[in-house]
Design a protein around this motif. Structure first.
Motif, PDB file in Angstrom:
ATOM      1  N   LEU A   1       0.581   7.247  -7.311  1.00  0.00           N
ATOM      2  CA  LEU A   1       0.470   6.162  -6.355  1.00  0.00           C
ATOM      3  C   LEU A   1       0.416   4.857  -7.132  1.00  0.00           C
ATOM      4  O   LEU A   1      -0.350   4.731  -8.066  1.00  0.00           O
ATOM      5  CB  LEU A   1      -0.816   6.374  -5.555  1.00  0.00           C
ATOM      6  N   SER A   2       1.262   3.896  -6.747  1.00  0.00           N
ATOM      7  CA  SER A   2       1.214   2.622  -7.444  1.00  0.00           C
ATOM      8  C   SER A   2       1.214   1.488  -6.442  1.00  0.00           C
ATOM      9  O   SER A   2       1.769   1.599  -5.369  1.00  0.00           O
ATOM     10  CB  SER A   2       2.412   2.486  -8.389  1.00  0.00           C
ATOM     11  N   CYS A   3       0.567   0.421  -6.806  1.00  0.00           N
ATOM     12  CA  CYS A   3       0.490  -0.759  -5.963  1.00  0.00           C
ATOM     13  C   CYS A   3       0.826  -1.963  -6.826  1.00  0.00           C
ATOM     14  O   CYS A   3       0.252  -2.138  -7.890  1.00  0.00           O
ATOM     15  CB  CYS A   3      -0.921  -0.896  -5.392  1.00  0.00           C
ATOM     16  N   VAL A   4       1.793  -2.761  -6.386  1.00  0.00           N
ATOM     17  CA  VAL A   4       2.214  -3.911  -7.165  1.00  0.00           C
ATOM     18  C   VAL A   4       1.958  -5.165  -6.345  1.00  0.00           C
ATOM     19  O   VAL A   4       2.317  -5.213  -5.180  1.00  0.00           O
ATOM     20  CB  VAL A   4       3.725  -3.814  -7.502  1.00  0.00           C
ATOM     21  N   THR A   5       1.332  -6.168  -6.939  1.00  0.00           N
ATOM     22  CA  THR A   5       1.124  -7.430  -6.236  1.00  0.00           C
ATOM     23  C   THR A   5       1.719  -8.555  -7.076  1.00  0.00           C
ATOM     24  O   THR A   5       1.799  -8.452  -8.289  1.00  0.00           O
ATOM     25  CB  THR A   5      -0.371  -7.726  -6.027  1.00  0.00           C
ATOM     26  N   PHE A   6       2.158  -9.594  -6.398  1.00  0.00           N
ATOM     27  CA  PHE A   6       2.648 -10.751  -7.126  1.00  0.00           C
ATOM     28  C   PHE A   6       2.493 -11.997  -6.260  1.00  0.00           C
ATOM     29  O   PHE A   6       2.531 -11.903  -5.042  1.00  0.00           O
ATOM     30  CB  PHE A   6       4.108 -10.566  -7.556  1.00  0.00           C
ATOM     31  N   ALA A 159      -6.133  -5.414  -4.032  1.00  0.00           N
ATOM     32  CA  ALA A 159      -4.975  -4.928  -4.784  1.00  0.00           C
ATOM     33  C   ALA A 159      -5.285  -3.650  -5.552  1.00  0.00           C
ATOM     34  O   ALA A 159      -4.511  -2.707  -5.555  1.00  0.00           O
ATOM     35  CB  ALA A 159      -4.485  -6.012  -5.738  1.00  0.00           C
ATOM     36  N   LYS A 160      -6.444  -3.625  -6.205  1.00  0.00           N
ATOM     37  CA  LYS A 160      -6.759  -2.503  -7.100  1.00  0.00           C
ATOM     38  C   LYS A 160      -7.408  -1.322  -6.396  1.00  0.00           C
ATOM     39  O   LYS A 160      -7.184  -0.179  -6.765  1.00  0.00           O
ATOM     40  CB  LYS A 160      -7.672  -2.989  -8.229  1.00  0.00           C
ATOM     41  N   SER A 161      -8.243  -1.591  -5.397  1.00  0.00           N
ATOM     42  CA  SER A 161      -9.013  -0.517  -4.769  1.00  0.00           C
ATOM     43  C   SER A 161      -8.739  -0.360  -3.277  1.00  0.00           C
ATOM     44  O   SER A 161      -8.615   0.752  -2.780  1.00  0.00           O
ATOM     45  CB  SER A 161     -10.511  -0.774  -4.944  1.00  0.00           C
ATOM     46  N   GLY A 162      -8.659  -1.485  -2.571  1.00  0.00           N
ATOM     47  CA  GLY A 162      -8.549  -1.430  -1.112  1.00  0.00           C
ATOM     48  C   GLY A 162      -7.315  -0.713  -0.624  1.00  0.00           C
ATOM     49  O   GLY A 162      -7.391   0.155   0.252  1.00  0.00           O
ATOM     50  N   VAL A 163      -6.145  -1.044  -1.185  1.00  0.00           N
ATOM     51  CA  VAL A 163      -4.894  -0.432  -0.733  1.00  0.00           C
ATOM     52  C   VAL A 163      -4.854   1.057  -1.083  1.00  0.00           C
ATOM     53  O   VAL A 163      -4.579   1.887  -0.212  1.00  0.00           O
ATOM     54  CB  VAL A 163      -3.667  -1.196  -1.274  1.00  0.00           C
ATOM     55  N   PRO A 164      -5.150   1.452  -2.333  1.00  0.00           N
ATOM     56  CA  PRO A 164      -5.163   2.891  -2.630  1.00  0.00           C
ATOM     57  C   PRO A 164      -6.189   3.655  -1.788  1.00  0.00           C
ATOM     58  O   PRO A 164      -5.924   4.767  -1.341  1.00  0.00           O
ATOM     59  CB  PRO A 164      -5.526   2.949  -4.118  1.00  0.00           C
ATOM     60  N   THR A 165      -7.356   3.037  -1.527  1.00  0.00           N
ATOM     61  CA  THR A 165      -8.363   3.687  -0.692  1.00  0.00           C
ATOM     62  C   THR A 165      -7.841   3.872   0.728  1.00  0.00           C
ATOM     63  O   THR A 165      -8.029   4.919   1.343  1.00  0.00           O
ATOM     64  CB  THR A 165      -9.673   2.860  -0.668  1.00  0.00           C
ATOM     65  N   PHE A 166      -7.138   2.849   1.246  1.00  0.00           N
ATOM     66  CA  PHE A 166      -6.552   2.948   2.583  1.00  0.00           C
ATOM     67  C   PHE A 166      -5.581   4.126   2.642  1.00  0.00           C
ATOM     68  O   PHE A 166      -5.589   4.898   3.596  1.00  0.00           O
ATOM     69  CB  PHE A 166      -5.836   1.640   2.956  1.00  0.00           C
ATOM     70  N   LEU A 167      -4.728   4.268   1.615  1.00  0.00           N
ATOM     71  CA  LEU A 167      -3.758   5.361   1.626  1.00  0.00           C
ATOM     72  C   LEU A 167      -4.452   6.724   1.535  1.00  0.00           C
ATOM     73  O   LEU A 167      -4.038   7.680   2.189  1.00  0.00           O
ATOM     74  CB  LEU A 167      -2.733   5.183   0.499  1.00  0.00           C
ATOM     75  N   LYS A 168      -5.520   6.802   0.757  1.00  0.00           N
ATOM     76  CA  LYS A 168      -6.288   8.061   0.694  1.00  0.00           C
ATOM     77  C   LYS A 168      -6.930   8.357   2.045  1.00  0.00           C
ATOM     78  O   LYS A 168      -6.942   9.502   2.502  1.00  0.00           O
ATOM     79  CB  LYS A 168      -7.360   7.984  -0.395  1.00  0.00           C
ATOM     80  N   ASP A 169      -7.471   7.320   2.703  1.00  0.00           N
ATOM     81  CA  ASP A 169      -8.065   7.507   4.033  1.00  0.00           C
ATOM     82  C   ASP A 169      -7.005   7.956   5.031  1.00  0.00           C
ATOM     83  O   ASP A 169      -7.257   8.815   5.877  1.00  0.00           O
ATOM     84  CB  ASP A 169      -8.717   6.212   4.528  1.00  0.00           C
ATOM     85  N   MET A 170      -5.806   7.381   4.914  1.00  0.00           N
ATOM     86  CA  MET A 170      -4.731   7.761   5.824  1.00  0.00           C
ATOM     87  C   MET A 170      -4.305   9.208   5.577  1.00  0.00           C
ATOM     88  O   MET A 170      -4.032   9.944   6.521  1.00  0.00           O
ATOM     89  CB  MET A 170      -3.541   6.822   5.677  1.00  0.00           C
ATOM     90  N   GLN A 171      -4.270   9.604   4.321  1.00  0.00           N
ATOM     91  CA  GLN A 171      -3.922  10.986   3.986  1.00  0.00           C
ATOM     92  C   GLN A 171      -4.943  11.943   4.614  1.00  0.00           C
ATOM     93  O   GLN A 171      -4.582  12.955   5.214  1.00  0.00           O
ATOM     94  CB  GLN A 171      -3.882  11.154   2.470  1.00  0.00           C
ATOM     95  N   ARG A 172      -6.221  11.600   4.511  1.00  0.00           N
ATOM     96  CA  ARG A 172      -7.280  12.414   5.119  1.00  0.00           C
ATOM     97  C   ARG A 172      -7.103  12.427   6.641  1.00  0.00           C
ATOM     98  O   ARG A 172      -7.272  13.457   7.287  1.00  0.00           O
ATOM     99  CB  ARG A 172      -8.650  11.844   4.730  1.00  0.00           C
TER     100      ARG A 172
END
Length: 179
Positions: A1-6, A159-172
């Motif tokens: 899982l990767s998240c890129v911000t700019f 960017a670092k935690s919120g988005v990946p956590t959201f995707l993990k929550d969505m997976q659950r």
């Protein structure tokens, strides 16, 4: 899982702290149709998304409009969104792709509430397709202007935690959706 911000140097000065988010990821064991169904189900989202304060859909002038209030950490004010969205199942060269588009709108019947900052500029594009196994590949483009002064620690957290956590929550949520 990767998240890129700019940063968005063209639309806003870099000092503004505004970011576009482009997210590429995978949700193992979550077929694309299930992902799309979970993503579009507002009532179910209230159960699994800890940041939802209020979320509902109403029809104004024949158009379905979503109201969403998001909990922000103390001492920041909550934000709310008024937006339209659409989900389409597409066939692209034999590949089924679910596309969700969302964009903020101004609706007189949804006035701003005291103490809550209205996010007037919000745009999201989401594409979900099979990963060739039992899961999904997900691409998301996201931009909003949250208004007010957002501290850099919150932007970094998102960017670092919120988005990946959201995707993990969505997976659950996908795993629990049929139960």
């Amino acid at each position: 899982l990767s998240c890129v911000t700019f940063p968005l140097p063209i639309l806003f000065p870099q000092q503004s702290g505004l970011y576009e988010y482009k997210i590429f990821g995978g949700l193992a064991d979550c077929p694309p149709k299930l992902c799309a169904d979970v993503y579009m189900d507002l009532d179910f989202r209230k159960q699994w998304d800890q940041y939802v304060k209020e979320l509902y859909e109403k029809t104004y002038g024949g158009e379905k409009v979503i109201y969403w209030e998001v909990k922000y950490p103390f001492p920041l004010s909550n934000r709310d969104y008024v937006y339209i969205r659409e989900c389409r199942e597409m066939d692209v060269d034999g590949r089924k792709i679910w596309v969700v588009l969302a964009q903020s709108v101004s609706v007189p019947q949804c006035p701003e509430k005291p103490g809550i900052i209205r996010v007037k500029s919000y745009k999201q594009s989401l594409a979900i397709e099979s990963d060739g196994k039992t899961g999904s590949k997900v691409y998301m483009y996201y931009f909003d202007n949250p208004g007010g002064m957002i501290p850099s620690w919150l932007v970094n957290w998102a960017a670092k935690s919120g988005v990946p956590t959201f995707l993990k929550d969505m997976q659950r949520a996908c795993r629990n959706y049929s139960k």
